[in-house]
Design a protein around this motif. Structure first.
Motif, PDB file in Angstrom:
ATOM      1  N   ILE A 314      63.474  -4.362 -24.748  1.00 24.79           N
ATOM      2  CA  ILE A 314      64.771  -4.919 -24.346  1.00 24.79           C
ATOM      3  C   ILE A 314      65.795  -3.805 -24.146  1.00 24.79           C
ATOM      4  CG2 ILE A 314      66.705  -6.336 -25.130  1.00 24.79           C
ATOM      5  CD1 ILE A 314      64.627  -8.095 -26.578  1.00 24.79           C
ATOM      6  N   VAL A 315      65.806  -2.837 -25.061  1.00 26.46           N
ATOM      7  CA  VAL A 315      66.752  -1.716 -24.928  1.00 26.46           C
ATOM      8  C   VAL A 315      66.453  -0.925 -23.663  1.00 26.46           C
ATOM      9  CG1 VAL A 315      67.483   0.476 -25.948  1.00 26.46           C
ATOM     10  CG2 VAL A 315      67.242  -1.553 -27.388  1.00 26.46           C
ATOM     11  N   GLY A 316      65.156  -0.688 -23.401  1.00 28.50           N
ATOM     12  CA  GLY A 316      64.785   0.022 -22.175  1.00 28.50           C
ATOM     13  C   GLY A 316      65.227  -0.725 -20.933  1.00 28.50           C
ATOM     14  N   ALA A 317      65.025  -2.053 -20.935  1.00 29.54           N
ATOM     15  CA  ALA A 317      65.452  -2.857 -19.787  1.00 29.54           C
ATOM     16  C   ALA A 317      66.970  -2.827 -19.629  1.00 29.54           C
ATOM     17  CB  ALA A 317      64.968  -4.300 -19.957  1.00 29.54           C
ATOM     18  N   ALA A 318      67.686  -2.853 -20.757  1.00 30.12           N
ATOM     19  CA  ALA A 318      69.152  -2.802 -20.700  1.00 30.12           C
ATOM     20  C   ALA A 318      69.629  -1.465 -20.123  1.00 30.12           C
ATOM     21  CB  ALA A 318      69.741  -3.020 -22.094  1.00 30.12           C
ATOM     22  N   PHE A 319      68.980  -0.374 -20.528  1.00 31.03           N
ATOM     23  CA  PHE A 319      69.349   0.947 -19.999  1.00 31.03           C
ATOM     24  C   PHE A 319      69.027   1.037 -18.510  1.00 31.03           C
ATOM     25  CE2 PHE A 319      70.222   2.070 -24.198  1.00 31.03           C
ATOM     26  CZ  PHE A 319      70.708   3.367 -24.274  1.00 31.03           C
ATOM     27  N   ASP A 320      67.888   0.473 -18.102  1.00 30.37           N
ATOM     28  CA  ASP A 320      67.541   0.494 -16.672  1.00 30.37           C
ATOM     29  C   ASP A 320      68.546  -0.297 -15.849  1.00 30.37           C
ATOM     30  OD1 ASP A 320      65.355   2.025 -17.229  1.00 30.37           O
ATOM     31  OD2 ASP A 320      63.935   0.345 -17.286  1.00 30.37           O
ATOM     32  N   LEU A 321      68.941  -1.457 -16.368  1.00 31.49           N
ATOM     33  CA  LEU A 321      69.933  -2.269 -15.661  1.00 31.49           C
ATOM     34  C   LEU A 321      71.263  -1.538 -15.560  1.00 31.49           C
ATOM     35  CD1 LEU A 321      70.769  -4.976 -14.405  1.00 31.49           C
ATOM     36  CD2 LEU A 321      71.303  -5.793 -16.705  1.00 31.49           C
ATOM     37  N   LEU A 322      71.665  -0.890 -16.655  1.00 36.47           N
ATOM     38  CA  LEU A 322      72.914  -0.128 -16.641  1.00 36.47           C
ATOM     39  C   LEU A 322      72.819   1.038 -15.668  1.00 36.47           C
ATOM     40  CD1 LEU A 322      75.722   0.300 -17.826  1.00 36.47           C
ATOM     41  CD2 LEU A 322      74.668   1.608 -19.680  1.00 36.47           C
ATOM     42  N   ASP A 323      71.629   1.662 -15.597  1.00 35.02           N
ATOM     43  CA  ASP A 323      71.432   2.774 -14.670  1.00 35.02           C
ATOM     44  C   ASP A 323      71.622   2.317 -13.230  1.00 35.02           C
ATOM     45  OD1 ASP A 323      70.682   5.013 -13.323  1.00 35.02           O
ATOM     46  OD2 ASP A 323      68.812   5.319 -14.382  1.00 35.02           O
ATOM     47  N   ARG A 324      71.073   1.153 -12.892  1.00 33.03           N
ATOM     48  CA  ARG A 324      71.185   0.654 -11.514  1.00 33.03           C
ATOM     49  C   ARG A 324      72.605   0.239 -11.161  1.00 33.03           C
ATOM     50  NH1 ARG A 324      66.306  -1.878 -13.061  1.00 33.03           N
ATOM     51  NH2 ARG A 324      67.371  -3.882 -13.339  1.00 33.03           N
ATOM     52  N   ARG A 325      73.358  -0.195 -12.120  1.00 31.96           N
ATOM     53  CA  ARG A 325      74.716  -0.692 -11.860  1.00 31.96           C
ATOM     54  C   ARG A 325      75.790   0.284 -12.348  1.00 31.96           C
ATOM     55  NH1 ARG A 325      71.828  -3.489  -9.438  1.00 31.96           N
ATOM     56  NH2 ARG A 325      71.616  -5.770  -9.437  1.00 31.96           N
ATOM     57  N   LEU A 326      75.408   1.531 -12.584  1.00 30.56           N
ATOM     58  CA  LEU A 326      76.319   2.451 -13.244  1.00 30.56           C
ATOM     59  C   LEU A 326      77.573   2.725 -12.425  1.00 30.56           C
ATOM     60  CD1 LEU A 326      76.529   3.961 -15.864  1.00 30.56           C
ATOM     61  CD2 LEU A 326      75.416   5.911 -14.810  1.00 30.56           C
ATOM     62  N   GLU A 327      77.411   2.937 -11.099  1.00 31.34           N
ATOM     63  CA  GLU A 327      78.584   3.212 -10.268  1.00 31.34           C
ATOM     64  C   GLU A 327      79.583   2.062 -10.328  1.00 31.34           C
ATOM     65  OE1 GLU A 327      75.559   3.858  -9.394  1.00 31.34           O
ATOM     66  OE2 GLU A 327      75.525   6.013  -8.934  1.00 31.34           O
ATOM     67  N   THR A 328      79.039   0.835 -10.269  1.00 27.18           N
ATOM     68  CA  THR A 328      79.924  -0.335 -10.328  1.00 27.18           C
ATOM     69  C   THR A 328      80.632  -0.431 -11.668  1.00 27.18           C
ATOM     70  OG1 THR A 328      78.395  -1.489  -8.843  1.00 27.18           O
ATOM     71  CG2 THR A 328      79.998  -2.834 -10.032  1.00 27.18           C
ATOM     72  N   VAL A 329      79.883  -0.150 -12.755  1.00 31.02           N
ATOM     73  CA  VAL A 329      80.466  -0.239 -14.098  1.00 31.02           C
ATOM     74  C   VAL A 329      81.556   0.807 -14.274  1.00 31.02           C
ATOM     75  CG1 VAL A 329      79.984   0.032 -16.558  1.00 31.02           C
ATOM     76  CG2 VAL A 329      78.380  -1.224 -15.102  1.00 31.02           C
ATOM     77  N   VAL A 330      81.273   2.052 -13.858  1.00 29.81           N
ATOM     78  CA  VAL A 330      82.267   3.127 -14.006  1.00 29.81           C
ATOM     79  C   VAL A 330      83.502   2.823 -13.163  1.00 29.81           C
ATOM     80  CG1 VAL A 330      82.714   5.566 -13.576  1.00 29.81           C
ATOM     81  CG2 VAL A 330      80.542   4.865 -14.583  1.00 29.81           C
ATOM     82  N   ALA A 331      83.271   2.306 -11.947  1.00 35.69           N
ATOM     83  CA  ALA A 331      84.425   1.958 -11.098  1.00 35.69           C
ATOM     84  C   ALA A 331      85.241   0.824 -11.699  1.00 35.69           C
ATOM     85  CB  ALA A 331      83.926   1.572  -9.700  1.00 35.69           C
ATOM     86  N   ALA A 332      84.556  -0.120 -12.352  1.00 40.19           N
ATOM     87  CA  ALA A 332      85.265  -1.255 -12.943  1.00 40.19           C
ATOM     88  C   ALA A 332      86.171  -0.821 -14.080  1.00 40.19           C
ATOM     89  CB  ALA A 332      84.255  -2.291 -13.437  1.00 40.19           C
ATOM     90  N   PHE A 333      85.826   0.295 -14.756  1.00 42.63           N
ATOM     91  CA  PHE A 333      86.673   0.775 -15.850  1.00 42.63           C
ATOM     92  C   PHE A 333      87.991   1.359 -15.350  1.00 42.63           C
ATOM     93  CE2 PHE A 333      82.816   0.842 -18.549  1.00 42.63           C
ATOM     94  CZ  PHE A 333      83.350   0.202 -19.664  1.00 42.63           C
ATOM     95  N   GLU A 334      88.049   1.775 -14.073  1.00 48.49           N
ATOM     96  CA  GLU A 334      89.250   2.382 -13.504  1.00 48.49           C
ATOM     97  C   GLU A 334      89.766   3.505 -14.405  1.00 48.49           C
ATOM     98  OE1 GLU A 334      91.985  -0.814 -12.912  1.00 48.49           O
ATOM     99  OE2 GLU A 334      90.984  -1.518 -11.096  1.00 48.49           O
ATOM    100  N   LEU A 335      88.889   4.509 -14.607  1.00 44.98           N
ATOM    101  CA  LEU A 335      89.192   5.594 -15.538  1.00 44.98           C
ATOM    102  C   LEU A 335      90.495   6.331 -15.228  1.00 44.98           C
ATOM    103  CD1 LEU A 335      85.730   7.195 -16.355  1.00 44.98           C
ATOM    104  CD2 LEU A 335      87.321   6.124 -17.930  1.00 44.98           C
ATOM    105  N   PRO A 336      90.772   6.676 -13.950  1.00 42.90           N
ATOM    106  CA  PRO A 336      92.038   7.397 -13.707  1.00 42.90           C
ATOM    107  C   PRO A 336      93.255   6.619 -14.211  1.00 42.90           C
ATOM    108  CG  PRO A 336      90.629   7.494 -11.776  1.00 42.90           C
ATOM    109  CD  PRO A 336      89.981   6.530 -12.711  1.00 42.90           C
ATOM    110  N   GLN A 337      93.313   5.327 -13.885  1.00 45.08           N
ATOM    111  CA  GLN A 337      94.447   4.522 -14.328  1.00 45.08           C
ATOM    112  C   GLN A 337      94.465   4.357 -15.852  1.00 45.08           C
ATOM    113  OE1 GLN A 337      92.322   3.759 -11.983  1.00 45.08           O
ATOM    114  NE2 GLN A 337      93.451   3.492 -10.064  1.00 45.08           N
TER     115      GLN A 337
END
Length: 389
Positions: A314-337
Motif C-alpha cells: 500500500i505504501v509503495g502504491a501510495a508513493f507511485d501515485l504521488l510520483d505520477r501526480r507530483l507536479e499537480t500536487v506541488v502546484a496545488a500548494f502554491e509554494l511562492p504565495q
C-alpha cells in the motif's frame, strides 16, 4: 604637536569612525523599523532596508523556494529512494503495533476524536442512513429490477429438476436424522411420556381406569420410541418424505418472488414485509456496536506478517501515485504565495534575532574590519600630511 601623538590621534579617530560607520550600516539593515518624519517629510533611509523591502524579500524568497529548493524533481528523487518507502512503512507498522499492544479497539480510536454522546448519535444516524439505503435498494430491485416477477427457479443459482431432487433427498435425510436424534434425547423422551399421560387422561370409562392402573408410561414411551425410530429408518418413510419435498420444491420453483413473499407474509403487498425482514436481518446499529467493541489490536498482533506485507504494498502504491501526480500536487500548494505570506507574517524583530544568531560573529568582524581600515586610512593620511607639510 609631537609626531607620534598626531599619528596616534588620527589613527584612533579614523578607526573609530570606520567601526562606527560599519556598525550603523549593519544596524540600518533592521532599524528603524518604521519610517521617521520631520516636519512632515520622511527622513532618508527610514525605515531600514529589510523592513522597507520586506514584501519584495518575501516574494523573492517564495520564488527561490519554489524554483530552486522545493521542486517536483527534487521531491521525486527523494520519494523514489527505496529507503524512504521502507522508513514510511516501518514507521506506520511500529505505530500500529504500539497501539495494538495498548488494546486497540474502534471505540478507543473514535473516542479520541469525539465524545461518547456524539458518537452514539452519529452511530444511530449512520444506521438510519444504512437502513434507508437498504430499503431504496430493495425497492429498486423489486420494481425496476423486476425481481417481483422473477420465479424462484430464476433467482436461485443452479436451479433444475436434478438439483431440486438432490436437495429433496438431502433434506429428507436431514429431517429423519434430526427427528431420530430428537426422539432419543431426554427432551424427546419427556415429550413422549407427556403425550402418553395426556392420552390416558383423556381416555374415559373403565378402559381409562384399567389403562391408568396397568400401563407404565416409561415402558410405553420406550416401546413407542423403538417403533418410531424403526419407521424413520425404513426406506418407505424416507422415500415418502423425499417425494413430498421434491413435489413442494417443484411447485415453489414456479412461484414468483412476489407470490412466495405473499405466502410467507400473508399480505397482498409483501414489499414492506420484505424490507422489515431485511432490516431485522441486517441489524445495522447492533452490528456497528459489535464492530466498535472488536479488539482490532489482537487481530493486528496475530496477523502481523499478513498485514505487514500488505502495508508495504500500500505504501509503495501510495508513493507511485504521488510520483505520477507530483507536479499537480506541488502546484496545488502554491509554494511562492505560501512562502510569501509566511514571510510577510514573520516579525522583523524575529528576523533580526535569527540573522544575528547566525551571523553575529561575522557582523562583529565587519565592525572591527571597519576599525582596521579606518586606522590604516588615518595612518596613511597622517604620513601624507607630514610629507606635504
Amino acid at each position: 604637536m609631537q609626531l607620534w601623538l598626531f599619528i596616534t590621534v588620527n589613527v584612533c579617530v579614523a578607526a573609530f569612525v570606520g567601526a562606527l560607520t560599519n556598525h550603523f550600516a549593519i544596524k540600518m539593515l533592521f532599524h528603524p523599523r518604521r519610517a521617521l518624519y520631520i516636519l512632515g517629510r520622511r527622513v532618508p533611509f527610514t525605515p531600514g532596508l529589510i523592513p522597507k523591502r520586506k514584501d519584495e524579500i518575501a516574494a523573492a524568497l517564495g520564488h527561490v523556494v519554489a524554483d530552486y529548493l522545493v521542486t517536483a524533481d527534487g521531491i521525486r528523487e527523494w520519494l523514489r529512494g527505496g529507503a524512504m518507502q521502507e522508513a514510511a512503512a516501518a514507521k506506520i507498522r511500529s505505530w500500529l503495533l504500539a497501539r495494538a499492544e495498548e488494546g486497540l479497539t474502534a471505540e478507543r480510536v473514535i473516542l479520541k476524536f469525539t465524545d461518547r454522546e456524539s458518537w452514539e448519535a452519529m452511530r444511530t444516524k449512520w444506521a438510519a442512513r444504512g437502513a434507508g439505503l437498504a430499503e431504496r435498494w430493495i425497492e429498486r430491485l423489486w420494481e425496476e429490477g423486476g425481481w417481483k416477477a422473477k420465479t424462484i427457479a430464476e433467482l436461485v443459482p443452479g436451479w433444475s429438476e436434478e438439483t431440486a431432487a438432490g436437495w429433496a433427498e438431502d433434506l429428507s435425510d436431514w429431517l429423519t436424522a434430526s427427528l431420530r436424534e430428537e426422539l432419543l434425547s431426554i427432551r424427546g423422551q419427556r415429550t413422549l411420556r407427556n403425550m402418553i399421560d395426556g392420552l390416558l387422561d383423556r381416555t374415559g370409562g373403565w378402559i381409562g381406569v384399567l389403562a391408568g392402573i396397568f400401563v407404565d408410561e416409561d415402558k410405553a414411551a420406550a416401546k413407542l420410541t423403538e417403533v418410531l425410530v424403526e419407521q424413520l429408518e425404513s426406506g418407505a418413510l424416507r422415500e415418502m418424505m423425499r417425494t413430498f419435498i421434491a413435489k413442494k420444491l417443484a411447485e415453489a420453483g414456479d412461484w414468483t418472488l412476489e407470490q412466495a413473499a405473499a405466502r410467507l407474509s400473508g399480505e397482498e403487498n409483501p414489499l414492506p414485509w420484505l424490507k422489515e425482514q431485511a432490516l431485522r436481518l441486517l441489524r445495522l446499529e447492533e452490528r456497528i456496536g459489535e464492530l466498535e467493541k472488536a479488539n482490532v489490536g489482537e487481530l493486528l498482533i496475530r496477523h502481523e506478517s499478513v498485514w505487514g506485507e500488505a502495508l508495504r504494498t500500500i505504501v509503495g502504491a501510495a508513493f507511485d501515485l504521488l510520483d505520477r501526480r507530483l507536479e499537480t500536487v506541488v502546484a496545488a500548494f502554491e509554494l511562492p504565495q505560501l512562502v510569501q505570506k509566511q514571510v510577510e507574517k514573520f516579525p522583523v524583530e524575529q528576523v533580526e534575532r535569527i540573522i544575528l544568531s547566525l551571523s553575529g560573529r561575522e557582523f562583529r568582524a565587519i565592525t572591527w574590519l571597519g576599525a582596521l581600515l579606518g586606522g590604516i586610512i588615518g595612518l596613511i593620511q597622517s604620513v601624507f600630511l607630514q610629507l606635504v607639510r
